[in-house]
Design an enzyme around this catalytic site. Structure first.
Site, PDB file in Angstrom:
ATOM      1  N   SER A 117       0.657  -0.836   0.170  1.00 24.69           N
ATOM      2  CA  SER A 117      -0.100   0.273  -0.169  1.00 24.69           C
ATOM      3  C   SER A 117       1.037   1.180   0.026  1.00 24.69           C
ATOM      4  O   SER A 117       2.154   1.347   0.716  1.00 24.69           O
ATOM      5  CB  SER A 117      -0.604  -0.110   0.872  1.00 24.69           C
ATOM      6  N   LYS A 140      -4.380  -6.947   3.438  1.00 23.17           N
ATOM      7  CA  LYS A 140      -4.557  -5.329   2.426  1.00 23.17           C
ATOM      8  C   LYS A 140      -5.645  -6.072   2.102  1.00 23.17           C
ATOM      9  O   LYS A 140      -6.330  -4.357   1.628  1.00 23.17           O
ATOM     10  CB  LYS A 140      -3.308  -6.061   0.843  1.00 23.17           C
ATOM     11  N   HIS A 176      -7.509  -2.991   4.657  1.00 26.68           N
ATOM     12  CA  HIS A 176      -6.999  -1.986   4.627  1.00 26.68           C
ATOM     13  C   HIS A 176      -7.917  -1.257   3.747  1.00 26.68           C
ATOM     14  O   HIS A 176      -7.888  -0.051   3.736  1.00 26.68           O
ATOM     15  CB  HIS A 176      -5.631  -2.286   4.305  1.00 26.68           C
ATOM     16  N   ASN A 177      -7.700  -1.940   2.725  1.00 24.54           N
ATOM     17  CA  ASN A 177      -8.338  -0.989   1.488  1.00 24.54           C
ATOM     18  C   ASN A 177      -9.882  -0.679   1.587  1.00 24.54           C
ATOM     19  O   ASN A 177     -10.659   0.689   1.654  1.00 24.54           O
ATOM     20  CB  ASN A 177      -8.488  -1.466   0.135  1.00 24.54           C
ATOM     21  N   GLU A 182     -10.180   1.931   4.646  1.00 22.10           N
ATOM     22  CA  GLU A 182      -9.782   3.540   2.884  1.00 22.10           C
ATOM     23  C   GLU A 182     -11.006   3.904   2.513  1.00 22.10           C
ATOM     24  O   GLU A 182     -11.192   5.367   3.026  1.00 22.10           O
ATOM     25  CB  GLU A 182      -8.977   2.632   2.094  1.00 22.10           C
TER      26      GLU A 182
HETATM   27  P1  NDP Z   1       0.893  -1.095 -15.075  1.00 16.86           P
HETATM   28  O1  NDP Z   1      -1.368  -1.151 -15.348  1.00 16.86           O
HETATM   29  O2  NDP Z   1       1.470   0.266 -14.658  1.00 16.86           O
HETATM   30  O3  NDP Z   1       1.504  -2.288 -15.575  1.00 16.86           O
HETATM   31  C1  NDP Z   1       1.231  -3.727 -16.199  1.00 16.86           C
HETATM   32  C2  NDP Z   1       2.830  -3.997 -16.101  1.00 16.86           C
HETATM   33  O4  NDP Z   1       1.428  -5.523 -16.530  1.00 16.86           O
HETATM   34  C3  NDP Z   1       3.348  -3.884 -17.740  1.00 16.86           C
HETATM   35  O5  NDP Z   1       4.849  -4.267 -16.753  1.00 16.86           O
HETATM   36  C4  NDP Z   1       2.816  -4.674 -17.987  1.00 16.86           C
HETATM   37  O6  NDP Z   1       3.741  -5.656 -19.232  1.00 16.86           O
HETATM   38  C5  NDP Z   1       2.434  -6.327 -17.377  1.00 16.86           C
HETATM   39  N1  NDP Z   1       1.856  -7.076 -17.732  1.00 16.86           N
HETATM   40  C6  NDP Z   1       0.419  -7.074 -17.573  1.00 16.86           C
HETATM   41  N2  NDP Z   1      -0.430  -8.269 -18.762  1.00 16.86           N
HETATM   42  C7  NDP Z   1       0.906  -9.261 -18.922  1.00 16.86           C
HETATM   43  C8  NDP Z   1       1.075 -10.019 -19.326  1.00 16.86           C
HETATM   44  N3  NDP Z   1      -0.653 -11.266 -19.717  1.00 16.86           N
HETATM   45  N4  NDP Z   1       2.359 -11.054 -18.842  1.00 16.86           N
HETATM   46  C9  NDP Z   1       2.829  -9.876 -18.530  1.00 16.86           C
HETATM   47  N5  NDP Z   1       3.458  -8.837 -18.250  1.00 16.86           N
HETATM   48  C10 NDP Z   1       2.176  -8.368 -18.194  1.00 16.86           C
HETATM   49  O7  NDP Z   1       0.325  -1.444 -13.291  1.00 16.86           O
HETATM   50  P2  NDP Z   1       0.609  -0.614 -11.871  1.00 16.86           P
HETATM   51  O8  NDP Z   1       2.386  -0.655 -11.830  1.00 16.86           O
HETATM   52  O9  NDP Z   1       0.081   0.009 -11.474  1.00 16.86           O
HETATM   53  O10 NDP Z   1       0.077  -1.698 -11.553  1.00 16.86           O
HETATM   54  C11 NDP Z   1       0.505  -2.860 -11.450  1.00 16.86           C
HETATM   55  C12 NDP Z   1      -0.143  -3.608 -10.135  1.00 16.86           C
HETATM   56  O11 NDP Z   1       0.340  -3.180  -8.526  1.00 16.86           O
HETATM   57  C13 NDP Z   1      -1.622  -4.378  -9.835  1.00 16.86           C
HETATM   58  O12 NDP Z   1      -2.119  -5.339  -9.754  1.00 16.86           O
HETATM   59  C14 NDP Z   1      -1.706  -3.422  -9.435  1.00 16.86           C
HETATM   60  O13 NDP Z   1      -3.483  -3.432  -8.326  1.00 16.86           O
HETATM   61  C15 NDP Z   1      -1.019  -3.150  -7.920  1.00 16.86           C
HETATM   62  N6  NDP Z   1      -1.212  -2.012  -7.182  1.00 16.86           N
HETATM   63  C16 NDP Z   1      -1.077  -0.696  -7.624  1.00 16.86           C
HETATM   64  C17 NDP Z   1      -0.511   0.276  -6.939  1.00 16.86           C
HETATM   65  C18 NDP Z   1      -1.373   1.498  -7.467  1.00 16.86           C
HETATM   66  O14 NDP Z   1      -1.201   2.773  -7.007  1.00 16.86           O
HETATM   67  N7  NDP Z   1      -1.239   2.011  -8.670  1.00 16.86           N
HETATM   68  C19 NDP Z   1      -1.317   0.900  -5.732  1.00 16.86           C
HETATM   69  C20 NDP Z   1      -1.036  -0.993  -5.085  1.00 16.86           C
HETATM   70  C21 NDP Z   1      -0.780  -2.461  -5.965  1.00 16.86           C
HETATM   71  P3  NDP Z   1       4.170  -4.773 -20.171  1.00 16.86           P
HETATM   72  O15 NDP Z   1       4.564  -3.762 -20.549  1.00 16.86           O
HETATM   73  O16 NDP Z   1       3.847  -5.510 -21.519  1.00 16.86           O
HETATM   74  O17 NDP Z   1       2.030  -5.082 -21.450  1.00 16.86           O
END
Ligand code: NDP
Length: 483
Positions: free
Chosen positions: A128, A183, A186-187, A190
């Protein structure tokens, strides 16, 4: 391989976690499905520490020192399953796969069981704090085996946020899905916290006729007291922000339809399944749904005109100050209820799944890094230190005392809102929960009688032991059903 740890998924969260690890001195292997993204990350941030980028996933796995630790930071669901499979294929017994995405805890339980069969550790870790948290210090809630925490824990504790006393905001939550469960709650909390703040704002705006910046000042003052928290602090900032385009208070130009990504709904569904009354989180989740029910709101507004609210007329300074203090106490009381319910949910799941979660420790790791970080969490930790078996948080001496001091104000606020036609679902339902849980006798007696009448569902008596049924459709004689 020589990397201490690896991260696959170079989205915002993944690259920030990798950078946080590297800045803390770890050698970090990095990988992304689309290799250009890994390249871009290294081009921009490669100088911040020791990174080991790989193209093919087998090279990524090979670059890790054994037992290997690979963090997955991709979309929850099918993408996570796909990446787990790719990693597992190239890993060896004892290696550790960590999912830091927002997975459902049931998925984490399933994945953990499947990987255990293959000799691998699977850790579902809740993270988080959003993007900034991932980079500068999140609150981390890892599940999985104790053995995996021995290897992974020190790295997570190094990159986690630190509470004012220096304790890392990370601890081993419990086996399999425990981390993702905590987690999720927690959400949910929130959601409740945000809704309560929004109700307090609405009352100051519509009953007391205050402007957004005036209300922002009130929140800024509240932030110095018991309510001190990240959400109160950002609320003050938001309310004092002016829209550049119109010169109006920013909040007044934002469309009043709240979105949601689903973690509130999961919490409510889970709570309903486990039979835990988490009314604060449920009301908060449904309030967002109501705001987004555009067609229904339009239909209602035509035929069910809004109640005329009293506005500020005739509210003198002293009355206003007293009303603001009442609202503060209503918010504080309702917040205690929401947390009490959330902790009850964690305890119930912990018993159900044999997780043995230390509730006081959960409050401790939420003190920094995460969205619900708050001064008040110290009081929760203390309550569970006084009594780790505490069945109800608000029954703790500190919380019971705080609520007793606030309850008259809380009732005035709810009554005022109801009279003025202003929706306060979270304030009002929290008060009803409080009145319910402390009530020596509940109307549930009548519910049991009704159930026995139409469905022969039986009842127990207050005076003698046993399970009984009354022959409602016949002679109305009572028969004992057990033995
Ligand atoms: P992004 O949308 O920025 O990034 C997504 C990533 O997932 C990319 O690296 C993408 O790769 C990869 N991806 C998607 N599909 C596949 C697949 N089938 N195989 C391999 N790689 C794949 O996501 P975030 O960084 O924002 O979030 C990632 C995770 O973190 C999620 O589960 C989200 O819920 C969680 N999270 C997010 C928070 C936030 O504030 N954003 C907070 C806490 C948790 P490619 O570049 O090849 O498309």
């Amino acid at each position: 391989g020589i990397a201490d740890i690896g991260v696959t998924g170079m989205g915002v969260m993944g690259s920030n976690l990798a950078r946080n690890l590297a800045r803390n001195g770890y050698k970090v292997a990095v990988h992304n499905r689309t290799p250009q993204r890994t390249g871009a990350m290294i081009a921009e941030h490669g100088s911040e520490g020791q990174f080991f980028p790989s193209g093919p996933i087998e090279d990524f796995v090979r670059s890790l020192s054994t037992p290997r630790v690979a963090i997955i930071m991709v979309q929850a669901g099918a993408a996570t399953d796909a990446v787990i499979e790719q990693l597992a294929t190239h890993m060896d017994t004892g290696d550790i796969i960590v999912d830091c995405g927002n997975a459902q805890y049931e998925d984490t339980r399933r994945r953990e069981a499947a990987l255990r069969e293959r000799g691998l550790h699977f850790v579902g870790a809740g993270v988080s704090g959003g993007e900034e948290g991932a980079l500068l210090g999140p609150s981390i809630m890892p599940g999985g085996t104790k053995e995996s925490y021995d290897r992974l824990g020190p790295m997570f504790e190094a990159i986690a946020a630190k509470a004012p006393d220096g304790t890392p905001c990370c601890t081993h939550v419990g086996p399999d899905g425990a981390g993702h469960f905590v987690k999720m709650v927690h959400n949910g909390i929130e959601y409740a916290d945000m809704q309560l703040i929004a109700e307090a704002y609405d009352l100051m705006s519509r009953v007391l006729g205050m402007s957004a910046p005036e209300i922002g000042e009130v929140f800024a003052q509240w932030n110095d007291g018991e309510l001190g928290s990240y959400l109160i602090e950002i609320t003050a900032e938001v309310l004092r922000h002016t829209d550049a385009r119109t010169g109006k208070p920013f909040v007044d130009i934002v469309l009043d339809q709240a979105a949601q990504k689903g973690t509130g709904a999961w919490t409510v569904q889970t709570a309903a399944g486990l039979g835990v009354p988490t009314t604060g989180i449920a009301e908060a989740t449904f309030a967002r749904s109501l705001s987004g029910s555009v067609a229904q709101r339009e239909a209602a507004q035509g035929v069910l005109p809004a109640h005329t609210t009293p506005g500020a007329d005739g509210v003198n300074e002293d009355d206003r100050a007293a009303a603001i203090e009442d609202i503060r106490l209503a918010l504080y009381s309702s917040k205690m209820i929401a947390y009490s319910q959330g902790f009850e949910l964690i305890r119930t799941a912990s018993d159900e799944y044999g997780w043995d979660i230390d509730l006081g420790a959960m409050a401790r790791i939420w003190r920094e890094g995460c969205i619900i970080r708050a001064r008040f969490l110290d009081r929760i930790t203390e309550a569970y230190e006084r009594n780790p078996q505490l069945p109800l948080l608000i029954a703790d001496e500190y919380f019971a005392g705080e609520i007793s001091k606030s309850v008259a104000a809380w009732r005035r606020v709810v009554a005022k809102a109801v009279g003025a036609g202003i929706p306060v679902p979270a304030f009002a339902s929290s008060l009803s929960y409080y009145d319910g849980v402390r009530s020596p006798r509940l109307s549930a007696a009548l519910i049991q009688a009704q159930r026995d009448f139409f469905g022969a569902h039986t009842y127990r008596r207050v005076d003698v032991d046993g399970v009984y049924h009354t022959n409602w459709s016949g002679d109305r004689r009572e028969e004992r059903q057990d033995g």
